[in-house]
Write a protein that holds these residues in place. Sequence first.
Motif, PDB file in Angstrom:
ATOM      1  N   GLU A 135       0.814  -1.215   0.000  1.00  0.00           N
ATOM      2  CA  GLU A 135       0.000   0.000   0.000  1.00  0.00           C
ATOM      3  C   GLU A 135       0.849   1.267   0.000  1.00  0.00           C
ATOM      4  O   GLU A 135       0.471   2.252  -0.628  1.00  0.00           O
ATOM      5  N   SER A 136       1.960   1.264   0.712  1.00  0.00           N
ATOM      6  CA  SER A 136       2.799   2.458   0.755  1.00  0.00           C
ATOM      7  C   SER A 136       4.240   2.049   1.019  1.00  0.00           C
ATOM      8  O   SER A 136       4.512   0.956   1.521  1.00  0.00           O
ATOM      9  N   TRP A 138       8.312   4.052   1.882  1.00  0.00           N
ATOM     10  CA  TRP A 138       9.170   5.216   2.066  1.00  0.00           C
ATOM     11  C   TRP A 138      10.591   4.810   1.703  1.00  0.00           C
ATOM     12  O   TRP A 138      11.047   3.716   2.038  1.00  0.00           O
ATOM     13  N   SER A 149       2.400   5.783  -2.485  1.00  0.00           N
ATOM     14  CA  SER A 149       1.209   5.097  -1.975  1.00  0.00           C
ATOM     15  C   SER A 149       0.399   4.587  -3.146  1.00  0.00           C
ATOM     16  O   SER A 149       0.335   5.215  -4.205  1.00  0.00           O
ATOM     17  N   ARG A 150      -0.225   3.455  -2.949  1.00  0.00           N
ATOM     18  CA  ARG A 150      -1.011   2.816  -3.995  1.00  0.00           C
ATOM     19  C   ARG A 150      -2.464   2.734  -3.576  1.00  0.00           C
ATOM     20  O   ARG A 150      -2.777   2.271  -2.471  1.00  0.00           O
ATOM     21  N   SER A 151      -3.352   3.193  -4.451  1.00  0.00           N
ATOM     22  CA  SER A 151      -4.778   3.119  -4.173  1.00  0.00           C
ATOM     23  C   SER A 151      -5.296   1.736  -4.525  1.00  0.00           C
ATOM     24  O   SER A 151      -5.108   1.258  -5.652  1.00  0.00           O
TER      25      SER A 151
END
Length: 500
Positions: A135-136, A138, A149-151
């Motif tokens: 999902e995310s 860093w 970030s991925r929707s």
Amino acid sequence: MPFFHAGGAAVKRGLPIFDLPHFKAILLRQIQDLDLTHFGSLLAIASLLPAACRYIQRAWHDAATCVKRFFISSITIPAGDPINRSVTTWLLDNVIYPRNLRFHTARTELGRDVQDPGASLKKSQRSVAYLPHWESAWFWHEGRLFAISRSLDSFNAAMSDPSYDGIGGEEIKISSLGLQSEPIKEFVERCRQYAESKSQFYVIIYSRDRYGLSWKPKYRKPLRQLETVHFDDEVKTNLIADIRNYLDLRTRKLYQSRSMPYRRGYLFYGPPGTGKSSLSTAIAGEFGLDLYEVKVPSIKDDGELEQMFQEIPPRCIVLLEDIDAVWSAREQRIDAENGSAVTLSGLLNVLDGVGSQEGRVVILTTNKPERLDSALVRPGRIDFKVYMGNISRASAAQMFMRMFAPDLLGQNMVREHKKTRSSARSLESGDFLNEFVTLEQLKMLATQFADQIPENTFTPSQLQGFFQLHLNSAVRAAESIGAWVRREMSVKEEGEFDIC
């Protein structure tokens, strides 16, 4: 009352160890001695905790919004875009390493098993594909902190596509500290270069999705060398030189300086099985271009066809296969099954009309060129015609060398194994190429092989079918070709179906 000692402890005889009424009395007396004022203070403080949490949460949200608004730049890439796939590929290879990725989405493989080509013929369970689920992330890149970030809102829609491999199917957002988005753009460009370097050994073939709404990568095929497509060598040399000259930036400038439309069209025609589609794929690999398949009979109308061509990038190969099956003598043919209403004028408009794009290589293939309308193949639309006929003896000899020459590289290893009994049994059974022929001997076998093949009689695909049965022995292939030719010729003369 008497006492007795048990383990050094004095216990009154006749009384239970635990006196429940006595314990209740003590507990009640302690509750009565509680300071209710102090207890009420604790309750009052506890009642304030939810409100305090809400206040802290809102303050954090406002602070985060302020930071995003004044201190963070971001770029959003929609789902299905090629850039999305490039960025996700870089992220998976450099940040979310496969050995550290602990979250996956499991799905049954619907396509052919790459490791076992015969898996589709077996009554066995299909293999399971584990797609990366994240999902995310860093990470630091060139001294700058990035966040991606991925929707997952479109995840289910992407998973409904059997060709989806878990990469590039959801919208992603790239963020970085700073008031300028230039660092993010540079990062995206770096991801594109990385993806291109990885795909230099593959040809990406695009087609419309099942709903006909957008272009999707359908296949990723390994590069095919031009030497593996057998037709006239002089024509092949001239064809490649023409495409290379057209794609040269200097040619583009010459076209523009003379107000000429920068387009180039090619027609590959000949009997089925002569390698027209294979040549198109080999050209795409030779020049590092993506290939877009356009299946005209499956397109609804001229508007949809125009929309499709508008979404095709300028520098690529557009392949229209079996174009003779669509129209004949300027008459529109409507397929009763799919109801296609694409007209010849609509096709001509997207090829070289006012709204057509420039810089593409357009390739048309046909088995029956006599059925094509003259307006479709006139100069300016079709600039180079390539006849791909049956295989010549010279091409048959080249094909023989291509099939067996790679095995010469491993003969030293086979020679070492020959000393063992197991490899001796393999030599007798003919399980793999073990003749230990030299390059000169292989050339003699190729000549012997080609001399038994009639000139311009069989297609390359027919000859390839023969090689599939004799890949383990060059000598046996040269010895067996005569009988195979006689059998094929008799079947061809009688017009019967060859039953194996």
